[in-house]
Motif scaffolding. Structure first.
Motif, short mmCIF file in Angstrom:
data_model
loop_
_atom_site.label_atom_id
_atom_site.label_comp_id
_atom_site.label_asym_id
_atom_site.label_seq_id
_atom_site.Cartn_x
_atom_site.Cartn_y
_atom_site.Cartn_z
N VAL A 271 0.87 -1.17 0.00
CA VAL A 271 0.00 0.00 0.00
C VAL A 271 0.91 1.22 0.00
CG1 VAL A 271 -1.74 1.30 1.28
CG2 VAL A 271 -1.85 -1.19 1.20
N VAL A 272 0.80 2.04 -1.03
CA VAL A 272 1.73 3.16 -1.21
C VAL A 272 1.20 4.35 -0.40
CG1 VAL A 272 3.05 4.50 -2.87
CG2 VAL A 272 2.18 2.25 -3.51
N GLY A 273 1.44 4.30 0.90
CA GLY A 273 0.96 5.36 1.78
C GLY A 273 1.53 6.71 1.45
N ASN A 274 2.74 6.74 0.90
CA ASN A 274 3.36 8.00 0.53
C ASN A 274 2.68 8.67 -0.65
OD1 ASN A 274 5.01 5.45 -0.07
ND2 ASN A 274 5.56 6.74 -1.83
N GLU A 275 1.71 8.00 -1.27
CA GLU A 275 0.87 8.62 -2.29
C GLU A 275 -0.54 8.87 -1.76
OE1 GLU A 275 1.09 6.77 -6.15
OE2 GLU A 275 3.26 6.52 -6.03
N ASP A 276 -0.64 8.94 -0.42
CA ASP A 276 -1.89 9.29 0.28
C ASP A 276 -3.00 8.29 -0.03
OD1 ASP A 276 -3.32 10.78 2.07
OD2 ASP A 276 -3.99 12.27 0.61
N VAL A 277 -2.65 7.02 0.03
CA VAL A 277 -3.62 5.96 -0.22
C VAL A 277 -4.35 5.65 1.09
CG1 VAL A 277 -3.94 3.55 -0.91
CG2 VAL A 277 -2.28 5.01 -2.11
N ASP A 278 -5.65 5.89 1.13
CA ASP A 278 -6.44 5.72 2.35
C ASP A 278 -7.49 4.63 2.19
OD1 ASP A 278 -5.09 7.87 3.51
OD2 ASP A 278 -6.53 9.34 2.76
N ARG A 279 -7.94 4.12 3.33
CA ARG A 279 -9.07 3.18 3.45
C ARG A 279 -8.91 1.88 2.66
NH1 ARG A 279 -10.59 8.20 2.84
NH2 ARG A 279 -10.91 7.89 0.62
N PRO A 280 -7.73 1.31 2.57
CA PRO A 280 -7.64 -0.03 1.96
C PRO A 280 -8.29 -1.06 2.88
CG PRO A 280 -5.54 0.56 2.93
CD PRO A 280 -6.42 1.78 3.07
N VAL A 281 -8.88 -2.07 2.30
CA VAL A 281 -9.51 -3.15 3.06
C VAL A 281 -8.98 -4.48 2.53
CG1 VAL A 281 -11.68 -4.33 3.61
CG2 VAL A 281 -11.62 -1.83 3.52
N ILE A 282 -8.46 -5.30 3.43
CA ILE A 282 -8.04 -6.66 3.08
C ILE A 282 -8.77 -7.58 4.04
CG2 ILE A 282 -6.10 -8.26 2.87
CD1 ILE A 282 -4.32 -5.86 2.33
N ARG A 283 -9.67 -8.37 3.50
CA ARG A 283 -10.58 -9.15 4.34
C ARG A 283 -10.72 -10.57 3.78
NH1 ARG A 283 -14.87 -5.69 4.83
NH2 ARG A 283 -14.30 -5.07 6.94
N LYS A 303 7.66 13.55 2.46
CA LYS A 303 6.25 13.95 2.54
C LYS A 303 5.75 13.71 3.96
CE LYS A 303 5.37 12.53 -2.27
NZ LYS A 303 4.55 11.62 -3.13
N PRO A 304 6.24 14.49 4.92
CA PRO A 304 5.95 14.19 6.33
C PRO A 304 4.50 14.33 6.72
CG PRO A 304 7.04 16.31 6.12
CD PRO A 304 7.11 15.68 4.78
N SER A 305 3.69 15.03 5.93
CA SER A 305 2.27 15.21 6.27
C SER A 305 1.35 14.23 5.55
CB SER A 305 1.82 16.64 5.94
OG SER A 305 1.95 16.91 4.55
N VAL A 306 1.93 13.28 4.82
CA VAL A 306 1.14 12.32 4.06
C VAL A 306 1.15 10.98 4.78
CG1 VAL A 306 0.87 11.10 1.86
CG2 VAL A 306 1.62 13.49 1.88
N TYR A 307 -0.06 10.45 5.03
CA TYR A 307 -0.23 9.19 5.75
C TYR A 307 -1.20 8.29 4.99
CZ TYR A 307 1.70 11.84 9.69
OH TYR A 307 2.50 12.60 10.49
N SER A 308 -1.20 7.03 5.38
CA SER A 308 -2.26 6.12 4.96
C SER A 308 -3.24 5.99 6.12
CB SER A 308 -1.69 4.74 4.59
OG SER A 308 -2.73 3.85 4.25
N ASP A 309 -4.48 6.41 5.90
CA ASP A 309 -5.47 6.46 6.97
C ASP A 309 -6.53 5.38 6.83
OD1 ASP A 309 -4.34 8.76 8.15
OD2 ASP A 309 -5.42 10.09 6.76
N ASN A 310 -6.95 4.85 8.00
CA ASN A 310 -8.19 4.09 8.13
C ASN A 310 -8.25 2.81 7.30
OD1 ASN A 310 -9.03 6.21 9.81
ND2 ASN A 310 -9.92 7.32 8.09
N GLY A 311 -7.16 2.06 7.29
CA GLY A 311 -7.18 0.75 6.65
C GLY A 311 -7.79 -0.30 7.56
N VAL A 312 -8.23 -1.39 6.97
CA VAL A 312 -8.80 -2.51 7.72
C VAL A 312 -8.19 -3.81 7.20
CG1 VAL A 312 -10.88 -3.84 8.26
CG2 VAL A 312 -10.99 -1.34 8.20
#
Length: 536
Positions: A271-283, A303-312
């Motif tokens: 998951v390329v969090g440094n490209e602001d990839v949010d809400r991935p789900v692996i289930r 890119k210190p302000s870029v995160y990957s948010d809210n994955g499951v």
């Protein structure tokens, strides 16, 4: 493209009449039991929701697997050999058994699959240090929500169902039955801007290149919902493999559901969090036999302000099928710069180093990660269980609760700590169960002067909980003198309580957000919260 659904034929239509009637009666009793769990108090409603989801999961099984579960419900026991091979079936049987009987944990077998590897004494390992690549960046607070999956936020105490889960609805659905069709369908989905579900027919999909997910709202899922029936694989688990990552995710709201991934030179999923990839789900997936970490979330120091948010990540299995990893630089979930993720109801097996140095954690959040929830996971024979933070690469806050961590005396040379907080202030570690049968000296550690304000309570272990290098916090109400006889242990990882042990049952502290146990059973059952992950 419009996809029509059909009404499934009963999986029991070919059973002899008497057998069909008995199985039907068992299923009816399960439905009645689940109906009785709903309503009433908040705890009962939560249990009913979990039971209903489990019934839906039962309905989604193959005929053969459904027959196994229903026969076990009929007899009240589950075959340990089947549990070792199909841990997800045991977990489902246990939830249904408890819902049907109103029991609090009396089923007569264990939690799932067994660890492997040869027997032996095992050495103490090198301590929880490790390395790994990525930058540190600046700390951010981040939100704690669970994203678009409806699984509940990290602070709410909501546990979700742990079921297979229905893939998210997409505007376009495409069905494929070969690796070339899968590659073409993904390229087309990227070109149209995403919002596409790619449904895979049962079979093996031998990749010739990485699957690049570049657009948002793309789902890759098995059409059958059976992860054991759909395998996506690379060419080798080797540093010389042609395919590094099987799936590279650079689009938000990605979902992977009901498939097996295996054999990669780097990661099974990046998951390329440094490209602001949010809400991935692996289930409801199996991830196994990668040469490096199985699920990697990357971050860029620039890119210190870029995160990957809210994955499951939910109801998955992460494992090395040989009983040990191919090298030391392996791990299960290795997440940098991740905020508000939920890791729930998964099984991790044999994430262990054969030589050189200790392996990375089964679950690790670090490099300015924050406010993540890790709960209801079973970790078996992994060098290190759960880690938040690392020296120079801190974590902030988050919750680690209701997990089983068991390392058998199997001779893994670098067996190490169960849970480690390293530069991880404000983290809560409560109601976990840790049984280390190797030579390592402690179960949980909190380390370095920047690790402050942590809460470590209600944990059950057979080794001490220690501060290292001036870590500080509130450490109370833990039991660290457990023995094998404390636990059921019918299979490796089965750390359910063997009986109503004095000083453990009803002896825990009430903690905000602690509403259930590792099986989703409401807490408390008796006069108080039980210590450890299992509420008896």
């Amino acid at each position: 493209m419009t996809v029509e659904s059909t009404v499934p034929v009963s999986p029991f239509r070919n059973l002899p009449g008497r057998r069909f009637k008995r199985i039907s009666a068992v299923l009816a009793s399960v439905v009645i039991g689940l109906a009785g769990c709903g309503g009433g108090s908040g705890g009962g409603a939560a249990t009913g929701a979990t039971g209903e989801a489990s019934l839906a999961e039962l309905d989604a099984l193959s005929p053969a697997d459904k027959a196994i579960v229903l026969a076990a419900l009929d007899s009240g026991t589950f075959d340990p050999q089947i549990a070792a091979e199909k841990g997800w079936l045991f977990n489902l049987w246990q939830r249904l058994y408890l819902a049907r009987t109103g029991s609090t944990g009396t089923g007569s077998t264990g939690t799932g699959s067994t660890g492997t590897g040869s027997t032996g004494t095992g050495s103490t390992g090198s301590g929880s240090t490790g390395s790994g690549s990525t930058g540190s960046g600046s700390t951010g607070s981040g939100s704690t929500g669970s994203g678009s999956t409806g699984s509940g936020s990290t602070g709410s105490g909501s546990t979700g169902s742990g079921s297979t889960g229905t893939p998210a609805q997409r505007t376009t659905q495409v069905q494929v039955s070969s690796a070339s069709q899968l590659m073409s369908a993904l390229a087309a989905a990227n070109s149209r801007g995403g919002d596409t579900a790619i449904l895979l027919a049962d079979g093996v999909y031998q990749l010739s290149d990485t699957l690049y997910v570049n657009a948002p709202k793309i789902t890759i899922a098995s059409a059958s919902g059976k992860r054991e029936n759909v395998t996506i694989q690379g060419d080798a688990m080797s540093a010389n493999a042609k395919i590094g990552n099987l799936i590279r995710v650079a689009g938000s709201d990605f979902e992977l559901n009901g498939v097996t991934l295996q054999r990669s030179g780097w990661h099974l999923v990046q998951v390329v969090g440094n490209e602001d990839v949010d809400r991935p789900v692996i289930r409801n997936c199996v991830l196994r036999d990668s040469y490096e970490q199985m699920l990697k979330v990357t971050r860029d120091d620039a890119k210190p302000s870029v995160y990957s948010d809210n994955g499951v990540v939910e109801n998955c299995v992460f494992e090395y099928t040989a009983g040990i990893g191919p090298q030391y630089y392996v791990g299960g979930i290795d997440a940098h710069g991740s905020r508000g993720w939920v890791v729930r109801g998964n099984t991790f097996r044999n994430i262990a180093s054969p030589n050189t140095d200790v392996a990375e954690f089964a679950i690790h959040f670090w490099s300015n990660s924050s406010n993540n929830l890790v709960e209801r996971n079973t970790i078996i024979d992994c060098d290190r269980g759960i880690g938040f933070g690392m020296q120079g690469r801190p974590n902030q806050g988050g919750v680690i609760r209701n997990n089983f961590i068991h390392h058998t005396d199997n001779g893994h040379p670098y067996a190490d700590v169960g849970i480690a907080l390293t530069e991880s202030p404000g983290t809560s570690v409560h109601n976990n169960t840790v049984l280390l049968e190797n030579g390592f000296g402690w179960s949980i550690e909190y380390r370095f002067a920047s690790t402050t304000g942590v809460q470590i309570a209600n944990n059950l272990a057979n080794r001490p909980i220690i501060s290292r290098d001036s870590g500080s916090g509130n450490v109370s109400n833990n039991v660290t003198n457990a023995t094998r006889s404390t636990f059921r242990l019918q299979v490796a990882g089965d750390l359910h309580l063997a009986g109503a042990v004095s000083g453990i049952v009803d002896a825990g502290l009430a903690i905000t957000g602690l509403v259930d146990d590792i099986d989703g059973q409401a807490r408390p059952i008796g006069a108080g919260i039980d210590i450890g992950a299992d509420e008896r």
